[in-house]
Design an enzyme around this catalytic site. Structure first.
Site, PDB file in Angstrom:
ATOM      1  N   TYR A 159       8.547 -20.452  -1.175  1.00  0.00           N
ATOM      2  CA  TYR A 159       7.203 -19.902  -1.024  1.00  0.00           C
ATOM      3  C   TYR A 159       7.250 -18.439  -0.606  1.00  0.00           C
ATOM      4  O   TYR A 159       8.088 -18.036   0.193  1.00  0.00           O
ATOM      5  CB  TYR A 159       6.457 -20.614   0.111  1.00  0.00           C
ATOM      6  CG  TYR A 159       6.060 -22.021  -0.163  1.00  0.00           C
ATOM      7  CD1 TYR A 159       5.304 -22.341  -1.267  1.00  0.00           C
ATOM      8  CD2 TYR A 159       6.422 -23.025   0.717  1.00  0.00           C
ATOM      9  CE1 TYR A 159       4.921 -23.641  -1.499  1.00  0.00           C
ATOM     10  CE2 TYR A 159       6.034 -24.330   0.507  1.00  0.00           C
ATOM     11  CZ  TYR A 159       5.282 -24.641  -0.603  1.00  0.00           C
ATOM     12  OH  TYR A 159       4.909 -25.913  -0.818  1.00  0.00           O
ATOM     13  N   HIS A 187      -5.390 -26.314   3.191  1.00  0.00           N
ATOM     14  CA  HIS A 187      -3.958 -26.158   2.943  1.00  0.00           C
ATOM     15  C   HIS A 187      -3.104 -27.043   3.844  1.00  0.00           C
ATOM     16  O   HIS A 187      -1.866 -26.987   3.771  1.00  0.00           O
ATOM     17  CB  HIS A 187      -3.534 -24.697   3.142  1.00  0.00           C
ATOM     18  CG  HIS A 187      -3.857 -23.818   1.975  1.00  0.00           C
ATOM     19  ND1 HIS A 187      -4.725 -22.756   2.056  1.00  0.00           N
ATOM     20  CD2 HIS A 187      -3.446 -23.866   0.678  1.00  0.00           C
ATOM     21  CE1 HIS A 187      -4.829 -22.184   0.868  1.00  0.00           C
ATOM     22  NE2 HIS A 187      -4.074 -22.840   0.016  1.00  0.00           N
ATOM     23  N   ARG A 233      -1.371 -14.022  -8.364  1.00  0.00           N
ATOM     24  CA  ARG A 233      -0.038 -14.573  -8.133  1.00  0.00           C
ATOM     25  C   ARG A 233       0.141 -15.766  -9.068  1.00  0.00           C
ATOM     26  O   ARG A 233      -0.829 -16.230  -9.667  1.00  0.00           O
ATOM     27  CB  ARG A 233       0.150 -15.019  -6.686  1.00  0.00           C
ATOM     28  CG  ARG A 233      -0.694 -16.228  -6.325  1.00  0.00           C
ATOM     29  CD  ARG A 233      -0.582 -16.564  -4.833  1.00  0.00           C
ATOM     30  NE  ARG A 233       0.703 -17.167  -4.512  1.00  0.00           N
ATOM     31  CZ  ARG A 233       0.905 -18.479  -4.349  1.00  0.00           C
ATOM     32  NH1 ARG A 233      -0.097 -19.327  -4.505  1.00  0.00           N
ATOM     33  NH2 ARG A 233       2.093 -18.945  -4.033  1.00  0.00           N
ATOM     34  N   ASN A 235       1.648 -19.791  -9.346  1.00  0.00           N
ATOM     35  CA  ASN A 235       2.132 -20.971  -8.648  1.00  0.00           C
ATOM     36  C   ASN A 235       2.540 -21.977  -9.724  1.00  0.00           C
ATOM     37  O   ASN A 235       2.233 -21.789 -10.900  1.00  0.00           O
ATOM     38  CB  ASN A 235       1.027 -21.533  -7.748  1.00  0.00           C
ATOM     39  CG  ASN A 235       1.589 -22.477  -6.709  1.00  0.00           C
ATOM     40  OD1 ASN A 235       2.809 -22.596  -6.522  1.00  0.00           O
ATOM     41  ND2 ASN A 235       0.698 -23.179  -6.026  1.00  0.00           N
ATOM     42  N   GLU A 274       0.207 -22.051 -12.733  1.00  0.00           N
ATOM     43  CA  GLU A 274      -1.143 -21.586 -12.416  1.00  0.00           C
ATOM     44  C   GLU A 274      -1.133 -20.076 -12.251  1.00  0.00           C
ATOM     45  O   GLU A 274      -0.372 -19.545 -11.436  1.00  0.00           O
ATOM     46  CB  GLU A 274      -1.631 -22.209 -11.110  1.00  0.00           C
ATOM     47  CG  GLU A 274      -1.835 -23.703 -11.195  1.00  0.00           C
ATOM     48  CD  GLU A 274      -2.194 -24.325  -9.857  1.00  0.00           C
ATOM     49  OE1 GLU A 274      -2.563 -25.506  -9.852  1.00  0.00           O
ATOM     50  OE2 GLU A 274      -2.100 -23.639  -8.805  1.00  0.00           O
ATOM     51  N   TYR A 327       6.655 -32.871  -2.631  1.00  0.00           N
ATOM     52  CA  TYR A 327       5.271 -32.401  -2.632  1.00  0.00           C
ATOM     53  C   TYR A 327       4.769 -32.145  -4.051  1.00  0.00           C
ATOM     54  O   TYR A 327       3.630 -32.463  -4.390  1.00  0.00           O
ATOM     55  CB  TYR A 327       5.163 -31.132  -1.786  1.00  0.00           C
ATOM     56  CG  TYR A 327       3.812 -30.482  -1.838  1.00  0.00           C
ATOM     57  CD1 TYR A 327       2.693 -31.127  -1.294  1.00  0.00           C
ATOM     58  CD2 TYR A 327       3.631 -29.223  -2.413  1.00  0.00           C
ATOM     59  CE1 TYR A 327       1.452 -30.535  -1.332  1.00  0.00           C
ATOM     60  CE2 TYR A 327       2.394 -28.634  -2.459  1.00  0.00           C
ATOM     61  CZ  TYR A 327       1.306 -29.294  -1.923  1.00  0.00           C
ATOM     62  OH  TYR A 327       0.067 -28.694  -1.967  1.00  0.00           O
ATOM     63  N   LYS A 328       5.637 -31.617  -4.881  1.00  0.00           N
ATOM     64  CA  LYS A 328       5.224 -31.316  -6.250  1.00  0.00           C
ATOM     65  C   LYS A 328       5.307 -32.551  -7.148  1.00  0.00           C
ATOM     66  O   LYS A 328       4.974 -32.479  -8.329  1.00  0.00           O
ATOM     67  CB  LYS A 328       6.054 -30.155  -6.815  1.00  0.00           C
ATOM     68  CG  LYS A 328       5.701 -28.820  -6.140  1.00  0.00           C
ATOM     69  CD  LYS A 328       6.553 -27.671  -6.631  1.00  0.00           C
ATOM     70  CE  LYS A 328       6.256 -26.358  -5.885  1.00  0.00           C
ATOM     71  NZ  LYS A 328       4.937 -25.773  -6.179  1.00  0.00           N
TER      72      LYS A 328
END
Lengths: 324, 355
Positions: B37, B193, B223, B225, B265, B316-317
């Site tokens: 991150y 978040h 940005r 993601n 994204e 998480y993904k």
């Protein structure tokens, strides 16, 4: 490039309102439309002063007072400050209709909270200007607002007549010279649930309103305030910029931020009045005393010696090294 | 440039596909051979010709089909689009921003004619020609945010700014990576978040919020993601997890190259002038592994990134279980040669795969 986007404008109208306050109107030099904005926004006006053989650029924030929906022109009102470093005096004495100037895109640090059921505006003197735009915005959408406006006397009451003409029921004016005072405790007591307070004026008035409202049990997030500080002159001092590896001198009449910019170092900023936090700078080393004047850092941060807001704060001492 | 719009689906038979043009401009999200991150923000002011960065709101070959998929999601679940009452002005801000941007950036596809408050909007790909009164909701078939985001690719979070925080007070969310607007509506930046691992400890969100609060009119930011999706599904929502979650078990060594998609994204951020709100468009691009492997640099790099990703992030993904199978597939495209920095394919300079 630091600061908000810039717009080239031409001065199209100058109207003296009273002994202290003059209104300026700007239109885009290229004939195009200006960006819309939200009530409470300010613009930073660049004033390039080449009088007396010098070349000084001052940048001062002024609240936009025109209708936020009107993209044809921006207007600001400038109160002459005879004690200041000359920004307002330059506007009053040097700027003429037809002059080309640069203003920033609007930036809003004093936005309406659109969740509010009612907006209670408290203005002191030239602090009336952001409310003029907010009132126009709220009128467009049938918003519920009420204005309490304190000024010295009728002769210095900028926009009193037009406010009382247009909004006789919502406008309440208080003249200091007649010993008229806002009865704040009673005023707050009578507000419906969901009211938000907005105060703009001298520091003493802002502190009084915030303290009184807090004492009456108002939530912190329902109290909004804005006070732009003008940088103040002071003793010259020397600063080392560690990242740029240069030593600069801050003159008596310039701010630390202006001195950094004059040295060709691009430093972040937005409001240049101690409010927005953008120019916050880490202190690497110092021997001496800070003269903190901003609203951004809290008391503990001011005492720590770790940070400085170069737009309004100064330093007195032998050594100051900044992470810039 | 005239875009040939695909007739394709993002459900059932999954006829979605990327043309060579779309693969070439796919926003591969890894600028180096590893990932962690960061607040990887940059100014959103154009980019290379034809890239997804070039226009303020990118329109590509999937536009018409994506809008058809959105309409189906909304018909099944109207709560994917919500706007709290104080956000209507921000909705008009967004409508104005998109109409002005698209009509200027794609004059052959979109037209905006303004005469004071009387506006006429022409959307040729979708066959729309509507006249309405700006700031008068009664003259549009939907609220302003819903109206314009039914015609614009990507999800849209419209964030109110108050009390030094951002609030998820309006949005159009139908192409999301497993989060729910109906759950998050009214939450602030830290609340919505909260489920993200590792980033809180790194102070990412405190810094990100500070950055976002100071985004100014005329200076948007962006940005990238990413995550992983099995089958070209736009709607990977928690509401429909029972439909798409199970599909993750359908991957086999034989079909993984076609079924497994990298989901990227493009997140952009614009200050909205009249409301002082912030809009956060989240545009989803999908590309299957087989198509990604046509770019040698991306093949090498994707293998290294997925191999070295911390377990928390792979969990998480949502692809921790399939990671071994992904690595079996990807390792065949990594010959150990160095890769050039940056996200661009560099097809002319990167050597072909050594076999």
């Amino acid at each position: 490039m630091s600061g908000a986007e810039k717009i080239a404008v031409t001065v199209t109208d100058i109207v003296p309102l009273n002994d202290l306050v003059t209104r300026f109107e700007f239109k885009r030099t290229d004939g195009g439309l200006l960006p819309t904005f939200s009530g409470g926004a300010h613009t930073v006006v660049e004033m390039r002063d080449t009088s007396n053989g010098g070349d000084i650029t001052r940048m001062n924030p002024y609240s936009l007072m025109s209708d936020p929906m009107d993209q044809s022109a921006y207007t600001i009102s400038v109160r002459r400050d005879d004690e200041g470093r000359g920004g307002s005096l330059f506007m009053h004495n040097n700027v003429k209709v037809g002059d080309q100037m640069v203003v920033s895109n609007p930036v809003n640090l004093f936005s309406l909270d659109l969740l509010a059921k009612k907006h209670l505006f408290l203005a002191g003197g030239i602090g009336i200007t952001p409310f003029l735009a907010q009132i126009k915005q709220l009128e467009r959408f049938n918003g519920n607002w009420e204005l309490h406006y304190a000024c010295r006397n009728a002769a210095l009451g900028s926009y009193v007549d037009e406010l009382t003409d247009h909004y006789p029921n919502a406008t309440h004016v208080y003249y200091d010279d007649n010993d008229q005072r806002i009865d704040l405790v009673n005023l707050l007591d009578g507000q419906p649930l969901g009211t938000h307070i907005y105060v703009c004026g001298p520091k003493g008035m802002i502190d009084w309103v915030r303290k009184t409202a807090a004492g009456e049990g108002w939530p912190r997030e329902s109290i909004h305030y804005e006070e732009f500080l003008a940088p103040q002159s002071g003793k010259p001092f020397e600063v080392k910029l560690a990242v740029s590896n240069i030593v600069i001198q801050v003159g008596e009449q310039e701010s630390l931020l202006e001195a950094i910019e004059r040295a060709g170092v691009d430093a972040p900023y937005l409001c240049r009045g101690g409010a927005c936090g953008q120019c916050e700078t880490q202190v690497i080393d110092y021997t001496g005393n800070f003269i903190h004047r901003d609203h951004w850092l809290d008391d503990a941060e001011h005492a720590s010696g770790d940070k400085i807001m170069p737009c309004v704060s100064r330093f007195e001492g032998k050594v100051l090294v900044l992470d810039r | 440039m005239t875009i040939q719009f695909n007739d394709e689906t993002f459900r059932d038979d999954y006829s979605f596909k990327n043309s060579d043009w779309a693969i070439k401009r796919f926003p591969f999200p890894f600028h180096e051979d590893s990932y962690m991150y960061s607040v990887n923000m940059e100014q959103h002011r154009g980019g290379p010709d034809g890239s997804i960065y070039e226009k303020r709101f990118d329109v590509d070959e999937h536009y018409v089909s994506e809008m058809r998929d959105r309409a189906m999601v909304l018909a099944d679940d109207p709560l994917r689009c919500q706007s709290l009452p104080h956000m209507t002005l921000a909705g008009w801000d967004l409508l104005e921003l998109i109409m002005v941007s698209k009509s200027e950036d794609y004059p052959d596809l979109f037209e905006l004619h303004r005469n004071g408050d009387k506006w006429r909007w022409v959307n040729k790909p979708m066959g729309i020609d509507d006249s309405f009164t700006f700031l008068d909701e009664a003259t549009l078939p939907y609220g302003p945010m819903e109206y314009i985001t039914r015609q614009t690719q990507g999800d849209f979070c419209v964030l109110d700014q108050r009390d030094d925080n951002l609030w998820m007070d309006a949005g159009m969310i139908t192409t999301q990576a497993d989060w729910s607007l109906d759950f998050d509506i009214g939450m602030n930046f830290f609340e919505w978040h909260a489920p993200v691992p590792l980033a809180h400890e790194k102070g990412i969100f405190v810094r990100a919020l500070k950055f976002l609060l100071s985004i100014q009119q005329g200076a948007p930011a962006r940005r990238l993601n990413w995550t992983m999706t099995v089958n070209p599904l736009l709607d990977t929502s928690p509401e429909n997890y029972h439909k798409w979650g199970i599909q993750k078990t359908s991957v086999t060594p034989e079909n993984i190259g076609a079924k497994q998609h990298l989901r990227v994204e493009l997140q952009t951020f614009f200050r909205l002038p009249r409301s002082n709100a912030l809009v956060f468009p989240i545009r989803c691009y999908l590309c299957c592994f087989d198509d990604l492997m046509s770019v040698p640099k991306w093949g090498r790099r994707l293998h290294r990134v997925i191999r070295d990703l911390p377990e928390e992030l792979a969990t998480y993904k949502g692809f921790i279980d399939n990671r071994p199978m992904m690595l079996d597939y990807l390792s065949a495209f990594d010959d150990g040669q160095p890769t050039s920095m940056g996200i661009w394919p560099d097809r002319d300079t990167e050597p072909p795969l050594k076999t």
